[in-house]
Motif scaffolding. Structure first.
Motif, PDB file in Angstrom:
ATOM      1  N   THR A  60       1.195   6.542  -6.855  1.00 51.73           N
ATOM      2  CA  THR A  60      -0.048   7.209  -7.256  1.00 51.73           C
ATOM      3  C   THR A  60       0.063   8.722  -7.071  1.00 51.73           C
ATOM      4  O   THR A  60      -0.303   9.493  -7.956  1.00 51.73           O
ATOM      5  CB  THR A  60      -1.243   6.659  -6.460  1.00 51.73           C
ATOM      6  OG1 THR A  60      -1.358   5.256  -6.736  1.00 51.73           O
ATOM      7  CG2 THR A  60      -2.537   7.348  -6.844  1.00 51.73           C
ATOM      8  N   SER A  61       0.606   9.147  -5.936  1.00 51.52           N
ATOM      9  CA  SER A  61       0.687  10.585  -5.674  1.00 51.52           C
ATOM     10  C   SER A  61       1.709  11.286  -6.569  1.00 51.52           C
ATOM     11  O   SER A  61       1.523  12.436  -6.928  1.00 51.52           O
ATOM     12  CB  SER A  61       1.001  10.846  -4.208  1.00 51.52           C
ATOM     13  OG  SER A  61       2.302  10.411  -3.894  1.00 51.52           O
ATOM     14  N   GLU A  69       0.832  -1.211   0.000  1.00 50.92           N
ATOM     15  CA  GLU A  69       0.000   0.000   0.000  1.00 50.92           C
ATOM     16  C   GLU A  69       0.867   1.262   0.000  1.00 50.92           C
ATOM     17  O   GLU A  69       0.526   2.245  -0.644  1.00 50.92           O
ATOM     18  CB  GLU A  69      -0.945  -0.004   1.200  1.00 50.92           C
ATOM     19  CG  GLU A  69      -2.085  -1.002   1.098  1.00 50.92           C
ATOM     20  CD  GLU A  69      -1.652  -2.475   1.242  1.00 50.92           C
ATOM     21  OE1 GLU A  69      -0.618  -2.742   1.886  1.00 50.92           O
ATOM     22  OE2 GLU A  69      -2.348  -3.338   0.675  1.00 50.92           O
ATOM     23  N   GLN A  70       1.998   1.230   0.730  1.00 51.87           N
ATOM     24  CA  GLN A  70       2.901   2.391   0.741  1.00 51.87           C
ATOM     25  C   GLN A  70       3.479   2.630  -0.650  1.00 51.87           C
ATOM     26  O   GLN A  70       3.567   3.773  -1.096  1.00 51.87           O
ATOM     27  CB  GLN A  70       4.061   2.159   1.726  1.00 51.87           C
ATOM     28  CG  GLN A  70       3.686   2.310   3.173  1.00 51.87           C
ATOM     29  CD  GLN A  70       4.856   1.919   4.066  1.00 51.87           C
ATOM     30  OE1 GLN A  70       5.197   0.742   4.167  1.00 51.87           O
ATOM     31  NE2 GLN A  70       5.466   2.900   4.700  1.00 51.87           N
ATOM     32  N   LYS A 105       2.159   1.694  -3.529  1.00 50.92           N
ATOM     33  CA  LYS A 105       1.063   2.178  -4.382  1.00 50.92           C
ATOM     34  C   LYS A 105       0.776   3.651  -4.116  1.00 50.92           C
ATOM     35  O   LYS A 105       0.599   4.436  -5.044  1.00 50.92           O
ATOM     36  CB  LYS A 105      -0.216   1.362  -4.133  1.00 50.92           C
ATOM     37  CG  LYS A 105      -0.309   0.112  -4.914  1.00 50.92           C
ATOM     38  CD  LYS A 105      -1.688  -0.518  -4.726  1.00 50.92           C
ATOM     39  CE  LYS A 105      -1.886  -1.608  -5.744  1.00 50.92           C
ATOM     40  NZ  LYS A 105      -3.201  -2.216  -5.686  1.00 50.92           N
ATOM     41  N   SER A 106       0.720   4.027  -2.859  1.00 51.66           N
ATOM     42  CA  SER A 106       0.419   5.399  -2.478  1.00 51.66           C
ATOM     43  C   SER A 106       1.456   6.380  -3.019  1.00 51.66           C
ATOM     44  O   SER A 106       1.110   7.417  -3.595  1.00 51.66           O
ATOM     45  CB  SER A 106       0.327   5.497  -0.957  1.00 51.66           C
ATOM     46  OG  SER A 106       0.117   6.831  -0.565  1.00 51.66           O
ATOM     47  N   SER A 107       2.718   6.060  -2.869  1.00 52.47           N
ATOM     48  CA  SER A 107       3.787   6.943  -3.347  1.00 52.47           C
ATOM     49  C   SER A 107       3.752   7.081  -4.862  1.00 52.47           C
ATOM     50  O   SER A 107       3.869   8.182  -5.399  1.00 52.47           O
ATOM     51  CB  SER A 107       5.158   6.426  -2.917  1.00 52.47           C
ATOM     52  OG  SER A 107       5.318   6.577  -1.541  1.00 52.47           O
TER      53      SER A 107
END
Length: 93
Positions: free
Chosen positions: A13-14, A6-7, A9-11
């Motif tokens: 994505t942002s 998730e980390q 993916k989050s990085s």
């Protein structure tokens, strides 16, 4: 504690605003190894090496704990579309 899927993916994505993103934890859950498939408009006009560098720099903090990162695909939306269309048009063996 390692990096989570998730980390990652989050990085990504942002920072890269991907049209498609698949992150697979290949470490067996410890967060040390990931395989990535990413499609982003930010890859337009960039060579493969430049695309990989963009991904790596987007994960700068996470890379301190990740031991292996496999970028399976780093495509533009147009390349992704063409690839999807060619897979659909191929008859099953």
């Amino acid at each position: 504690m390692g990096v989570t899927k998730e980390q990652v993916k989050s990085s990504l994505t942002s920072k890269l605003n991907p049209a498609h993103l698949e992150v697979i934890d290949t470490s067996g859950g410890c967060g040390a190894s990931f395989a990535i498939e990413i499609v982003s408009e930010q890859f337009e006009g960039k060579r493969l090496l430049e695309r990989h560098r963009l991904v790596n720099s987007s994960l700068e903090e996470e890379m301190k704990e990740i031991h292996a990162l496999s970028i399976k695909k780093a495509l533009t939306p147009e390349q992704w579309k063409q690839q999807q269309e060619s897979q659909v048009s191929k008859p099953a063996p």
